[in-house]
Scaffold this active site. Structure first.
Site, PDB file in Angstrom:
ATOM      1  N   LYS A  82      10.844  -5.412  13.651  1.00  0.00           N
ATOM      2  CA  LYS A  82      11.003  -4.065  13.078  1.00  0.00           C
ATOM      3  C   LYS A  82      12.084  -3.303  13.843  1.00  0.00           C
ATOM      4  O   LYS A  82      12.892  -2.591  13.238  1.00  0.00           O
ATOM      5  CB  LYS A  82       9.671  -3.300  13.118  1.00  0.00           C
ATOM      6  N   ASP A 104      13.718  -9.489  -4.204  1.00  0.00           N
ATOM      7  CA  ASP A 104      13.423 -10.069  -2.896  1.00  0.00           C
ATOM      8  C   ASP A 104      14.542  -9.608  -1.952  1.00  0.00           C
ATOM      9  O   ASP A 104      15.708  -9.963  -2.165  1.00  0.00           O
ATOM     10  CB  ASP A 104      13.404 -11.605  -3.045  1.00  0.00           C
ATOM     11  N   ILE A 105      14.202  -8.816  -0.951  1.00  0.00           N
ATOM     12  CA  ILE A 105      15.256  -8.220  -0.117  1.00  0.00           C
ATOM     13  C   ILE A 105      16.012  -9.271   0.710  1.00  0.00           C
ATOM     14  O   ILE A 105      17.076  -8.986   1.246  1.00  0.00           O
ATOM     15  CB  ILE A 105      14.732  -7.074   0.792  1.00  0.00           C
ATOM     16  N   TYR A 136       6.292  -8.976  15.601  1.00  0.00           N
ATOM     17  CA  TYR A 136       6.392  -7.987  14.526  1.00  0.00           C
ATOM     18  C   TYR A 136       7.191  -6.765  14.998  1.00  0.00           C
ATOM     19  O   TYR A 136       8.151  -6.331  14.348  1.00  0.00           O
ATOM     20  CB  TYR A 136       4.977  -7.581  14.081  1.00  0.00           C
ATOM     21  N   ALA A 195       8.253  -5.270   3.551  1.00  0.00           N
ATOM     22  CA  ALA A 195       8.222  -5.675   4.959  1.00  0.00           C
ATOM     23  C   ALA A 195       7.277  -6.852   5.143  1.00  0.00           C
ATOM     24  O   ALA A 195       6.389  -7.086   4.320  1.00  0.00           O
ATOM     25  CB  ALA A 195       7.746  -4.509   5.831  1.00  0.00           C
ATOM     26  N   GLN A 246       0.827  -1.229   0.000  1.00  0.00           N
ATOM     27  CA  GLN A 246       0.000   0.000   0.000  1.00  0.00           C
ATOM     28  C   GLN A 246       0.854   1.269   0.000  1.00  0.00           C
ATOM     29  O   GLN A 246       0.556   2.213  -0.736  1.00  0.00           O
ATOM     30  CB  GLN A 246      -1.041   0.011   1.117  1.00  0.00           C
TER      31      GLN A 246
HETATM   32  N1  LIG Z   1       0.248  -1.083   7.690  1.00  0.00           N
HETATM   33  C1  LIG Z   1       0.402  -0.436   8.848  1.00  0.00           C
HETATM   34  O1  LIG Z   1      -0.549  -0.218   9.593  1.00  0.00           O
HETATM   35  C2  LIG Z   1       1.782   0.042   9.247  1.00  0.00           C
HETATM   36  C3  LIG Z   1       1.911   0.767  10.433  1.00  0.00           C
HETATM   37  C4  LIG Z   1       3.171   1.229  10.788  1.00  0.00           C
HETATM   38  C5  LIG Z   1       4.265   0.952   9.986  1.00  0.00           C
HETATM   39  N2  LIG Z   1       4.108   0.212   8.850  1.00  0.00           N
HETATM   40  C6  LIG Z   1       5.287  -0.053   8.027  1.00  0.00           C
HETATM   41  O2  LIG Z   1       5.102   0.635   6.794  1.00  0.00           O
HETATM   42  C7  LIG Z   1       5.751  -0.079   5.741  1.00  0.00           C
HETATM   43  C8  LIG Z   1       4.808  -0.251   4.577  1.00  0.00           C
HETATM   44  O3  LIG Z   1       3.693  -0.997   5.014  1.00  0.00           O
HETATM   45  P1  LIG Z   1       2.474  -1.350   4.050  1.00  0.00           P
HETATM   46  O4  LIG Z   1       1.242  -1.161   4.815  1.00  0.00           O
HETATM   47  O5  LIG Z   1       2.663  -0.684   2.729  1.00  0.00           O
HETATM   48  O6  LIG Z   1       2.715  -2.911   3.888  1.00  0.00           O
HETATM   49  P2  LIG Z   1       2.146  -3.934   2.788  1.00  0.00           P
HETATM   50  O7  LIG Z   1       0.978  -3.353   2.081  1.00  0.00           O
HETATM   51  O8  LIG Z   1       1.992  -5.236   3.498  1.00  0.00           O
HETATM   52  O9  LIG Z   1       3.346  -4.042   1.755  1.00  0.00           O
HETATM   53  C9  LIG Z   1       4.532  -4.713   2.045  1.00  0.00           C
HETATM   54  C10 LIG Z   1       5.161  -5.105   0.728  1.00  0.00           C
HETATM   55  O10 LIG Z   1       6.394  -5.772   1.014  1.00  0.00           O
HETATM   56  C11 LIG Z   1       6.530  -6.792   0.055  1.00  0.00           C
HETATM   57  N3  LIG Z   1       7.471  -7.811   0.524  1.00  0.00           N
HETATM   58  C12 LIG Z   1       7.290  -8.765   1.464  1.00  0.00           C
HETATM   59  N4  LIG Z   1       8.390  -9.521   1.571  1.00  0.00           N
HETATM   60  C13 LIG Z   1       9.297  -9.038   0.674  1.00  0.00           C
HETATM   61  C14 LIG Z   1      10.598  -9.404   0.297  1.00  0.00           C
HETATM   62  N5  LIG Z   1      11.235 -10.441   0.865  1.00  0.00           N
HETATM   63  N6  LIG Z   1      11.243  -8.676  -0.660  1.00  0.00           N
HETATM   64  C15 LIG Z   1      10.612  -7.636  -1.270  1.00  0.00           C
HETATM   65  N7  LIG Z   1       9.355  -7.256  -0.973  1.00  0.00           N
HETATM   66  C16 LIG Z   1       8.703  -7.958  -0.010  1.00  0.00           C
HETATM   67  C17 LIG Z   1       5.137  -7.354  -0.112  1.00  0.00           C
HETATM   68  O11 LIG Z   1       5.067  -8.017  -1.345  1.00  0.00           O
HETATM   69  P3  LIG Z   1       4.203  -9.382  -1.490  1.00  0.00           P
HETATM   70  O12 LIG Z   1       2.795  -8.954  -1.239  1.00  0.00           O
HETATM   71  O13 LIG Z   1       4.483  -9.811  -2.871  1.00  0.00           O
HETATM   72  O14 LIG Z   1       4.731 -10.301  -0.426  1.00  0.00           O
HETATM   73  C18 LIG Z   1       4.307  -6.068  -0.100  1.00  0.00           C
HETATM   74  O15 LIG Z   1       4.128  -5.569  -1.404  1.00  0.00           O
HETATM   75  C19 LIG Z   1       6.250  -1.383   6.371  1.00  0.00           C
HETATM   76  O16 LIG Z   1       7.607  -1.232   6.698  1.00  0.00           O
HETATM   77  C20 LIG Z   1       5.446  -1.509   7.644  1.00  0.00           C
HETATM   78  O17 LIG Z   1       6.137  -2.233   8.621  1.00  0.00           O
HETATM   79  C21 LIG Z   1       2.879  -0.237   8.462  1.00  0.00           C
END
Ligand SMILES: NC(=O)c1ccc[n+]([C@@H]2O[C@H](COP(=O)([O-])OP(=O)(O)OC[C@H]3O[C@@H](n4cnc5c(N)ncnc54)[C@H](OP(=O)(O)O)[C@@H]3O)[C@@H](O)[C@H]2O)c1
Length: 293
Positions: free
Chosen positions: A131, A38-39, A127, A62, A12
């Site tokens: 992080k 893939d990180i 989690y 992540a 997102q």
């Molecule tokens: N969502 C929240 O409420 C929230 C709150 C605070 C902080 N954050 C942080 O904000 C950041 C962005 O979150 P988000 O909500 O955008 O998360 P998200 O929608 O779950 O997106 C995470 C992305 O990471 C990709 N990913 C997973 N494993 C990977 C790997 N080994 N190599 C490369 N890509 C990989 C996933 O791809 P696949 O789908 O293909 O696996 C997905 O596209 C993250 O660091 C999260 O910890 C999120």
């Protein structure tokens, strides 16, 4: 021309960065998803940097499934700790600035005032622990990093609380939502804008920054506002406690972030969460209508 590599670009936040970046024509963006980069695979990740001069790497990749991480610990560690360490090492080797996103879940929630960057983290979930370890790996590896901790991200993209509430609200006559966890919903597009401002700014100190929308509420308050703004008049919404609504992972009861540092350094104001929710709902509804037509 600056070159910026975005990892996890189909998540997102990655999708929001893609949108916001359309008005940054003077920057070259390279977007990679998990199958392209893939990180956790250092050689593969390295190959993306070797033939290009990458100035910034924005890590949106992540493991974000907070409850699943309690059991799927190895995967969560592999992505959030080892994968992040790989990126930090590659950035160091290539003189690339790493912009990494972290979370309010690094804190234990015992504070009574918004968490500052200097407050001591003490995660209560796997989690949050992964992080925090990811943050530490970056700090041990490279000096050129920005770690931006954010909270309760939502948007028209991916899976998030706003979309879950709208889906459930359409199906169910009543809903119970937790009212004893206090935090700040953050529109991922607002965060994306700030991240791109980090790339434009030349006078920023490296280090940790906190970013969320302004104001605070509970998950129940967030849900109530979503339904009020969306004019769901027939739904019965009930406040429940964390004890009543059990989840595998423990979440902080208070995780409001103090955003003074980022506001001062990036010289910006931050929208209130209710105002940003209005924009997010509008964008979500027009995306839905566009899909229907
Ligand atoms: N969502 C929240 O409420 C929230 C709150 C605070 C902080 N954050 C942080 O904000 C950041 C962005 O979150 P988000 O909500 O955008 O998360 P998200 O929608 O779950 O997106 C995470 C992305 O990471 C990709 N990913 C997973 N494993 C990977 C790997 N080994 N190599 C490369 N890509 C990989 C996933 O791809 P696949 O789908 O293909 O696996 C997905 O596209 C993250 O660091 C999260 O910890 C999120």
């Amino acid at each position: 021309m600056k070159t910026v590599l975005v990892t996890g670009a189909n998540g997102q936040l990655g999708m929001c960065i893609k949108e916001v970046a359309k008005s940054y024509q003077h920057i070259e963006f390279i977007y990679t998803n998990s199958s392209q980069l893939d990180i956790t695979d250092k050689n593969l990740a390295s190959s993306y940097f070797s033939d290009k001069n990458i100035d910034y790497c924005i890590n949106c990749a992540a493991y974000t499934a907070v409850d699943k991480a309690e059991e799927d610990t190895e995967n969560a560690y592999n992505i959030n700790v080892n994968g992040v360490q790989n990126l930090a090492e590659i950035c160091k080797e290539n003189n690339t600035i790493l912009i990494h996103i972290s979370t309010d879940f690094v804190f234990d929630g015992t504070s009574k005032t918004p968490y500052k960057e200097t407050d001591t983290p003490n995660p209560k979930s796997v989690y949050g622990e992964t992080k925090l370890k990811g943050e530490k790996q970056i700090q041990l590896t490279t000096d050129k990093y920005f770690i931006i901790r954010t909270s309760w991200l939502y948007s028209e993209y991916g899976n998030n609380f706003m979309k879950t509430m709208l889906r459930l609200g359409e199906k169910l006559p009543k809903l119970g939502v937790v009212n004893d966890q206090q935090g700040t919903p953050t529109y991922a597009k607002d965060l994306a804008k700030i991240i791109l401002q980090f790339i434009e700014a030349t006078n920023l100190d490296f280090g940790i920054y906190h970013y969320s929308n302004e104001g605070e509420t509970t998950w129940y308050g967030f849900a109530k506002e979503i339904f009020e703004q969306s004019k769901f008049t027939n739904l019965e919404l009930n406040a429940v406690t964390s004890v009543e609504y059990k989840t595998a992972a423990q979440r902080p009861s208070y995780s409001v972030l103090n955003t003074s540092k980022i506001k001062k350094r990036v010289n910006t104001t931050i929208p209130n969460w209710k105002e940003s929710l209005k924009i997010a709902l509008k964008n979500y509804n027009s995306a839905k209508n566009y899909e229907k037509n």
